[in-house]
Design a protein around this motif. Structure first.
Motif, PDB file in Angstrom:
ATOM      1  N   GLY A   1       0.822  -1.210   0.000  1.00 28.56           N
ATOM      2  CA  GLY A   1       0.000   0.000   0.000  1.00 28.56           C
ATOM      3  C   GLY A   1       0.856   1.259   0.000  1.00 28.56           C
ATOM      4  N   PHE A   2       1.868   1.290   0.863  1.00 26.54           N
ATOM      5  CA  PHE A   2       2.757   2.453   0.906  1.00 26.54           C
ATOM      6  C   PHE A   2       3.589   2.577  -0.370  1.00 26.54           C
ATOM      7  CE2 PHE A   2       1.840   2.783   5.432  1.00 26.54           C
ATOM      8  CZ  PHE A   2       1.904   4.154   5.625  1.00 26.54           C
ATOM      9  N   GLU A   3       4.023   1.449  -0.905  1.00 26.60           N
ATOM     10  CA  GLU A   3       4.839   1.483  -2.124  1.00 26.60           C
ATOM     11  C   GLU A   3       4.064   2.039  -3.312  1.00 26.60           C
ATOM     12  OE1 GLU A   3       7.448  -2.499  -0.881  1.00 26.60           O
ATOM     13  OE2 GLU A   3       5.946  -2.589  -2.482  1.00 26.60           O
ATOM     14  N   GLU A   4       2.758   1.772  -3.353  1.00 30.32           N
ATOM     15  CA  GLU A   4       1.961   2.121  -4.523  1.00 30.32           C
ATOM     16  C   GLU A   4       1.036   3.324  -4.325  1.00 30.32           C
ATOM     17  OE1 GLU A   4      -0.078  -1.231  -6.122  1.00 30.32           O
ATOM     18  OE2 GLU A   4       1.739  -2.439  -6.345  1.00 30.32           O
ATOM     19  N   ALA A   5       0.949   3.841  -3.113  1.00 27.89           N
ATOM     20  CA  ALA A   5      -0.026   4.901  -2.820  1.00 27.89           C
ATOM     21  C   ALA A   5       0.153   6.126  -3.707  1.00 27.89           C
ATOM     22  CB  ALA A   5       0.054   5.285  -1.348  1.00 27.89           C
ATOM     23  N   ASP A   6       1.378   6.593  -3.850  1.00 25.22           N
ATOM     24  CA  ASP A   6       1.611   7.793  -4.653  1.00 25.22           C
ATOM     25  C   ASP A   6       1.258   7.561  -6.124  1.00 25.22           C
ATOM     26  OD1 ASP A   6       2.470   9.502  -2.601  1.00 25.22           O
ATOM     27  OD2 ASP A   6       4.509   8.710  -2.684  1.00 25.22           O
ATOM     28  N   LYS A   7       1.563   6.381  -6.623  1.00 24.26           N
ATOM     29  CA  LYS A   7       1.245   6.051  -8.020  1.00 24.26           C
ATOM     30  C   LYS A   7      -0.247   6.169  -8.295  1.00 24.26           C
ATOM     31  CE  LYS A   7       1.318   1.718  -9.256  1.00 24.26           C
ATOM     32  NZ  LYS A   7       1.848   0.356  -9.539  1.00 24.26           N
ATOM     33  N   HIS A   8      -1.059   5.842  -7.289  1.00 30.99           N
ATOM     34  CA  HIS A   8      -2.518   5.908  -7.430  1.00 30.99           C
ATOM     35  C   HIS A   8      -3.085   7.259  -6.987  1.00 30.99           C
ATOM     36  CE1 HIS A   8      -3.244   1.592  -8.348  1.00 30.99           C
ATOM     37  NE2 HIS A   8      -2.157   1.395  -7.621  1.00 30.99           N
ATOM     38  N   GLY A   9      -2.211   8.171  -6.557  1.00 30.12           N
ATOM     39  CA  GLY A   9      -2.692   9.461  -6.060  1.00 30.12           C
ATOM     40  C   GLY A   9      -3.540   9.315  -4.811  1.00 30.12           C
ATOM     41  N   PHE A  10      -3.268   8.238  -4.050  1.00 28.14           N
ATOM     42  CA  PHE A  10      -4.169   7.877  -2.957  1.00 28.14           C
ATOM     43  C   PHE A  10      -4.179   8.891  -1.819  1.00 28.14           C
ATOM     44  CE2 PHE A  10      -4.824   5.698   1.167  1.00 28.14           C
ATOM     45  CZ  PHE A  10      -6.167   5.388   1.011  1.00 28.14           C
ATOM     46  N   TRP A  11      -3.017   9.393  -1.407  1.00 32.53           N
ATOM     47  CA  TRP A  11      -2.993  10.263  -0.222  1.00 32.53           C
ATOM     48  C   TRP A  11      -3.795  11.541  -0.458  1.00 32.53           C
ATOM     49  CZ3 TRP A  11      -1.947   6.995   3.137  1.00 32.53           C
ATOM     50  CH2 TRP A  11      -0.859   6.127   3.078  1.00 32.53           C
ATOM     51  N   ASP A  12      -3.586  12.160  -1.606  1.00 34.64           N
ATOM     52  CA  ASP A  12      -4.324  13.396  -1.894  1.00 34.64           C
ATOM     53  C   ASP A  12      -5.810  13.117  -2.061  1.00 34.64           C
ATOM     54  OD1 ASP A  12      -2.029  14.938  -1.784  1.00 34.64           O
ATOM     55  OD2 ASP A  12      -1.673  14.860  -3.950  1.00 34.64           O
ATOM     56  N   GLU A  13      -6.133  12.031  -2.728  1.00 33.70           N
ATOM     57  CA  GLU A  13      -7.536  11.694  -2.941  1.00 33.70           C
ATOM     58  C   GLU A  13      -8.227  11.354  -1.621  1.00 33.70           C
ATOM     59  OE1 GLU A  13     -11.112  11.280  -4.665  1.00 33.70           O
ATOM     60  OE2 GLU A  13      -9.299  12.062  -5.617  1.00 33.70           O
ATOM     61  N   SER A  14      -7.522  10.633  -0.746  1.00 33.21           N
ATOM     62  CA  SER A  14      -8.069  10.265   0.555  1.00 33.21           C
ATOM     63  C   SER A  14      -8.417  11.504   1.364  1.00 33.21           C
ATOM     64  CB  SER A  14      -7.055   9.401   1.313  1.00 33.21           C
ATOM     65  OG  SER A  14      -7.496   9.116   2.615  1.00 33.21           O
ATOM     66  N   LYS A  15      -7.491  12.448   1.383  1.00 33.21           N
ATOM     67  CA  LYS A  15      -7.699  13.688   2.128  1.00 33.21           C
ATOM     68  C   LYS A  15      -8.880  14.485   1.546  1.00 33.21           C
ATOM     69  CE  LYS A  15      -3.848  15.670   2.864  1.00 33.21           C
ATOM     70  NZ  LYS A  15      -2.620  16.476   2.659  1.00 33.21           N
ATOM     71  N   LYS A  16      -8.897  14.609   0.221  1.00 32.38           N
ATOM     72  CA  LYS A  16      -9.968  15.355  -0.451  1.00 32.38           C
ATOM     73  C   LYS A  16     -11.328  14.716  -0.194  1.00 32.38           C
ATOM     74  CE  LYS A  16     -11.420  16.742  -5.123  1.00 32.38           C
ATOM     75  NZ  LYS A  16     -11.066  16.656  -6.577  1.00 32.38           N
ATOM     76  N   GLU A  17     -11.362  13.383  -0.281  1.00 33.19           N
ATOM     77  CA  GLU A  17     -12.616  12.660  -0.085  1.00 33.19           C
ATOM     78  C   GLU A  17     -13.143  12.832   1.348  1.00 33.19           C
ATOM     79  OE1 GLU A  17     -14.288   8.239  -1.124  1.00 33.19           O
ATOM     80  OE2 GLU A  17     -12.387   8.350  -0.013  1.00 33.19           O
ATOM     81  N   MET A  18     -12.232  12.700   2.334  1.00 34.25           N
ATOM     82  CA  MET A  18     -12.691  12.788   3.725  1.00 34.25           C
ATOM     83  C   MET A  18     -13.125  14.202   4.080  1.00 34.25           C
ATOM     84  SD  MET A  18     -13.332  10.705   6.158  1.00 34.25           S
ATOM     85  CE  MET A  18     -12.267   9.289   5.907  1.00 34.25           C
ATOM     86  N   GLN A  19     -12.408  15.193   3.606  1.00 35.22           N
ATOM     87  CA  GLN A  19     -12.821  16.564   3.873  1.00 35.22           C
ATOM     88  C   GLN A  19     -14.175  16.852   3.230  1.00 35.22           C
ATOM     89  OE1 GLN A  19     -10.051  19.630   2.636  1.00 35.22           O
ATOM     90  NE2 GLN A  19     -10.722  20.984   4.290  1.00 35.22           N
ATOM     91  N   GLY A  20     -14.416  16.238   2.059  1.00 32.94           N
ATOM     92  CA  GLY A  20     -15.720  16.381   1.421  1.00 32.94           C
ATOM     93  C   GLY A  20     -16.831  15.769   2.250  1.00 32.94           C
ATOM     94  N   LYS A  21     -16.552  14.628   2.882  1.00 33.26           N
ATOM     95  CA  LYS A  21     -17.550  13.994   3.740  1.00 33.26           C
ATOM     96  C   LYS A  21     -17.843  14.864   4.969  1.00 33.26           C
ATOM     97  CE  LYS A  21     -16.512   9.215   2.387  1.00 33.26           C
ATOM     98  NZ  LYS A  21     -17.846   8.894   1.823  1.00 33.26           N
ATOM     99  N   VAL A  22     -16.789  15.451   5.526  1.00 30.87           N
ATOM    100  CA  VAL A  22     -16.979  16.354   6.664  1.00 30.87           C
ATOM    101  C   VAL A  22     -17.916  17.490   6.278  1.00 30.87           C
ATOM    102  CG1 VAL A  22     -15.834  18.039   8.150  1.00 30.87           C
ATOM    103  CG2 VAL A  22     -14.779  15.805   7.773  1.00 30.87           C
ATOM    104  N   ARG A  23     -17.645  18.117   5.152  1.00 30.64           N
ATOM    105  CA  ARG A  23     -18.467  19.253   4.713  1.00 30.64           C
ATOM    106  C   ARG A  23     -19.895  18.829   4.422  1.00 30.64           C
ATOM    107  NH1 ARG A  23     -13.761  21.517   0.673  1.00 30.64           N
ATOM    108  NH2 ARG A  23     -12.671  22.834   2.198  1.00 30.64           N
ATOM    109  N   LYS A  24     -20.035  17.685   3.752  1.00 31.01           N
ATOM    110  CA  LYS A  24     -21.371  17.189   3.416  1.00 31.01           C
ATOM    111  C   LYS A  24     -22.199  16.944   4.680  1.00 31.01           C
ATOM    112  CE  LYS A  24     -21.658  14.059   0.196  1.00 31.01           C
ATOM    113  NZ  LYS A  24     -22.532  14.683  -0.856  1.00 31.01           N
ATOM    114  N   PHE A  25     -21.581  16.272   5.660  1.00 29.82           N
ATOM    115  CA  PHE A  25     -22.316  15.949   6.881  1.00 29.82           C
ATOM    116  C   PHE A  25     -22.644  17.204   7.692  1.00 29.82           C
ATOM    117  CE2 PHE A  25     -22.350  14.437  11.385  1.00 29.82           C
ATOM    118  CZ  PHE A  25     -23.544  13.723  11.297  1.00 29.82           C
TER     119      PHE A  25
END
Length: 426
Positions: free
Chosen positions: A296-320
């Motif tokens: 997961g750590f080796e491939e996270a950046d390749k999938h753009g996971f960290w930025d997407e994870s942060k964006k997605e969770m902040q969106g959930k916070v705002r939505k709720f």
């Protein structure tokens, strides 16, 4: 004849404890007339890890070595992956063999840290509200806990504010330090408040720790979910690095809280003793899931996971949080993590409402939690569970909601929470 229950008395560390918050919430959920309950209480994810992490776990199960004991300090691939991922934050290359140890979740890692350094009578400072597992872990190691409360926003009952406004009083912290103080526990991003400790706050705390030679256990399990600048106390100076054990969590990073893969990062002279304690507590941790976390750590950046994870969770916070704006109930807007604490002082509980005795005797937030479950079918956690009795008044009008759920669950929770309108006083 003496019964088994009478003959075998439990140890003091588990005897006489009051009913915990989780069992009370589950009891209410099971008996609520509104079913099914929308669980916004516990901080587990309502969705799976990303597919590349799931695939890694499946592939690891096909390998013979991954199904056998992992090395007690962790699988080499995971330690290297963590060293590669975290070295940029530290400004130098971490040694995966001497500065990182893998544990069975972050919680066991913290227990190992306490067992490694806390002896009977040693004092450990924690900030309120606290993650409840800190307490039992410290006490089982023989430690004495000194509590320093974070102070909520001055206008928290009447207007929404940033979680940054939960304030640490450095003078109160200074007064809590004694010659017996061995360790301070930090949590950033903070559960349940959502506060990210600022660089200035960390520098002030760090200065006290260096001056008094106090160890720091920095619980940073939400370290990939921050929405403001995030500072790691161990990176502020060589002196602070030498005093700090930093806690991380694969479960929190990759939406897999059931995997129980955690780690501690720190100097060799601290990590080697944490590793020794961990070996005696559980010997080694889940091998295939360590390997999957490494991938997961080796491939996270390749999938753009960290930025997407942060964006997605902040969106959930705002939505709720739209529901609280709609209802006119103030909340602390989180700077990190996935919890929102909402002030419910405006919610008027009916005078004749009947609560079970074990709820009626607890602070108001327990009654609010029970009421929400029974009347609208939404579960939330009363945060006075994370306070001493003396300071529980600070949080008795708040409830904690976890937003790490699917969007349809968030929308259902919002729809149900509109049922509170008739109980809200202007």
């Amino acid at each position: 004849m003496t019964s088994a229950a009478e003959a075998f008395r439990p140890a003091a560390r588990v005897a006489g404890q009051k009913q915990d918050v989780w069992s009370i919430v589950n009891e209410a959920a099971a008996s609520s007339p509104v079913q099914p309950i929308v669980n916004m209480g516990q901080g587990f994810f309502g969705y799976n890890p990303p597919q590349f992490v799931i695939d890694a776990a499946k592939q690891s199960l096909d390998r013979v070595d991954c199904n056998q004991y992992a090395p007690t300090k962790g699988r080499p691939r995971l330690k290297k992956a963590l060293a590669d991922a975290y070295s940029p934050f530290y400004g130098r290359t971490l040694n995966p063999e001497t500065e990182i140890t893998i544990t069975t979740g972050a919680n066991e890692g913290m227990l190992s840290a306490f067992m490694a350094f806390i002896e009977s009578g040693d004092e450990v400072i924690i900030f309120e509200p606290f993650f409840d597992q800190y307490i039992s872990n410290i006490e089982m190691a023989g430690g004495v806990i000194k509590y320093v409360p974070m102070h909520p926003p001055v206008k928290g009952a009447i207007e929404t504010s940033s979680a940054s406004e939960w304030r640490i009083d450095i003078e109160e912290l200074k007064k809590a330090i004694t010659p017996k103080t061995k360790m301070i526990v930090l949590n950033t991003p903070h559960n349940p408040v959502g506060k990210v400790l600022s660089k200035e706050e960390l520098e002030a705390i760090g200065e006290l720790c260096v001056k008094n030679n106090i160890l720091i256990l920095s619980d940073e399990v939400y370290d990939r979910l921050y929405y403001v600048p995030f500072t790691r106390i161990a990176t502020l100076s060589p002196e602070l690095y030498n005093l700090t054990l930093t806690v991380g969590s694969g479960g929190k990073n990759f939406y897999a809280t059931g995997w129980r893969v955690g780690w501690l990062i720190g100097p060799e002279h601290l990590i080697k003793y944490v590793s020794a304690a961990h070996t005696r507590i559980c010997y080694s941790s889940v091998s295939p899931l360590q390997e999957a976390t490494a991938i997961g750590f080796e491939e996270a950046d390749k999938h753009g996971f960290w930025d997407e994870s942060k964006k997605e969770m902040q969106g959930k916070v705002r939505k709720f949080n739209e529901i609280w704006d709609e209802l006119g109930l103030p909340y602390s807007d989180p700077e990190g993590g996935y919890f929102v604490v909402v002030n419910m002082e405006k919610v008027k509980l009916p005078d004749d409402y009947v609560f079970p005795p074990h709820v009626a005797e607890r602070p108001r937030d327990f009654k609010l939690s029970w009421f929400l479950i029974m009347e609208v079918g939404v579960a939330a956690i009363p945060p006075t569970e994370f306070y001493t009795k003396e300071n529980a008044h600070i949080a008795e009008n708040y409830l904690r909601f976890a937003v790490c759920k699917n969007d349809d669950v968030l929308e259902e929770a919002k729809a149900r929470l509109r049922g509170l309108k008739k109980f809200i006083q202007a």
